[in-house]
Design an enzyme around this catalytic site. Structure first.
Site, PDB file in Angstrom:
ATOM      1  N   GLY A 150       0.826  -1.194   0.000  1.00  0.00           N
ATOM      2  CA  GLY A 150       0.000   0.000   0.000  1.00  0.00           C
ATOM      3  C   GLY A 150       0.866   1.251   0.000  1.00  0.00           C
ATOM      4  N   CYS A 151       0.234   2.390  -0.242  1.00  0.00           N
ATOM      5  CA  CYS A 151       0.981   3.646  -0.349  1.00  0.00           C
ATOM      6  C   CYS A 151       1.489   4.127   1.010  1.00  0.00           C
ATOM      7  CB  CYS A 151       0.119   4.710  -1.020  1.00  0.00           C
ATOM      8  SG  CYS A 151      -1.551   4.857  -0.338  1.00  0.00           S
TER       9      CYS A 151
END
Length: 345
Positions: A150-151
């Protein structure tokens, strides 16, 4: 030449995969999968491709029929949507890079607790490799199922890994204050993400409950060798893209800022996409790039270290890292298609 399929090609992350692969010397996009835009030419959805990509988007059924024609499949779908197509692709010898959350967590129970969706492909969780190349490059190189991070986790794990690897912070003291541009919420229509709802404002969300929390803790625990718990608070800021993750921890050893900076430079020596700076990073200096900029300060008054990490949430936080992983998986130069820096101003 690698033949590539993309499912979820018309979301922000999927479009960024397309954008990067258009400039990749060893990749050929075979199909653009999209549920909402089936039959529509890609350049009518994103006008920046006018005159470049006239191919029409295909639905999931057609994408599955074309699995025999590709070497690698990028899946950029919401959580809970990747199970069936992942299993079908793997059964045909196609490598899978999932940009969603379905294979990031090793525990079926933890996934179902945080995402409120039944995991229908739990037998693949142990096999899936968490694709943060700077920490897992050897595993990435030999895998067939890649869970793209994920970011928020990408920015945060990279920021804290050197400290935890060297046991330099108290694991009960870690606080992460992170801020993201609106594109992190995806392209689907939502009142909360309308211009008038986010402009001239900043807000915290997912406080003590954001779904990236167990992902960050899982990977930091691997680095540290014991369970790590964090306090993680994300914020939405009125900009298109970018993440700034500010991480705090109480030090277990007295060190100066210069000594910690040297530790970071040694830890990431040779890493093309991680840049450790003397000052503090800004999202505008990484916007549109696959780079992570990092800065460190030691607060001797409180005996805390503060690490600030900046990435583009759609590139190093999603599509760029996915292509970086693809390059490693197929023995291509790791930076191929990704050797671009932010455009300024």
């Amino acid at each position: 030449m690698l033949n590539v399929g993309i499912i979820g090609a018309t979301g922000y992350a999927g479009e960024q995969v397309v954008w990067i692969l258009r400039n990749h010397s060893e990749a050929n996009i075979v199909f653009y999968g999209s549920h909402n835009y089936t039959g529509i030419p890609f350049n009518e959805i994103y006008g920046n491709y006018t005159g470049f990509i006239q191919d029409r988007c295909v639905d999931m059924e057609e994408a599955i029929r074309q699995l025999d024609n590709i070497d690698v499949l990028f899946i950029a779908l919401p959580h809970g949507k990747a199970f069936e197509v992942t299993e079908k692709a793997l059964s045909k010898g196609v490598k899978v890079i999932d940009l969603g959350a379905d294979y990031r967590l090793k525990s079926k129970e933890v996934y179902e607790q945080w995402y409120q969706v039944e995991h229908l492909s739990a037998q693949l969780l142990e096999e899936a490799v968490y694709g943060l190349p700077e920490l897992n490059r050897e595993k990435v190189a030999s895998c067939r199922l890649l869970a793209n991070p994920g970011c928020y986790p990408t920015a945060t794990i990279l920021a804290l890994a050197p400290l935890l690897k060297n046991k330099l912070i108290d694991t009960n003291s870690i606080i992460v204050d992170a801020k993201s541009g609106v594109s992190g919420a995806g392209r689907s229509a939502s009142i909360n993400n309308l211009f008038t709802e986010v402009n001239e404002s900043i807000k915290a969300y997912g406080v003590a409950s954001h779904r990236h929390t167990p992902e960050i803790e899982q990977e930091l625990s691997k680095v540290y060798g014991e369970d790590v718990l964090i306090s993680f608070t994300p914020h939405l800021v009125p900009m298109n893209r970018g993440i700034l993750s500010t991480c705090y921890g109480k030090m277990t050893k007295e060190m100066t800022t210069e000594e910690v900076l040297e530790l970071y430079r040694n830890f990431y020596a040779g890493e093309y996409f991680v840049k450790v700076a003397d000052g503090l990073p800004e999202t505008r200096w990484v916007r549109g790039s696959n780079l992570c900029h990092m800065g460190v300060k030691v607060d001797k008054r409180t005996n805390r270290v503060i690490v600030v990490s900046a990435i583009d949430n759609l590139v190093k936080g999603a599509a760029g890292q996915a292509v970086q992983n693809m390059n490693i998986m197929f023995g291509i130069k790791e930076t191929e298609g990704l050797e671009f820096i932010a455009m300024a101003p």
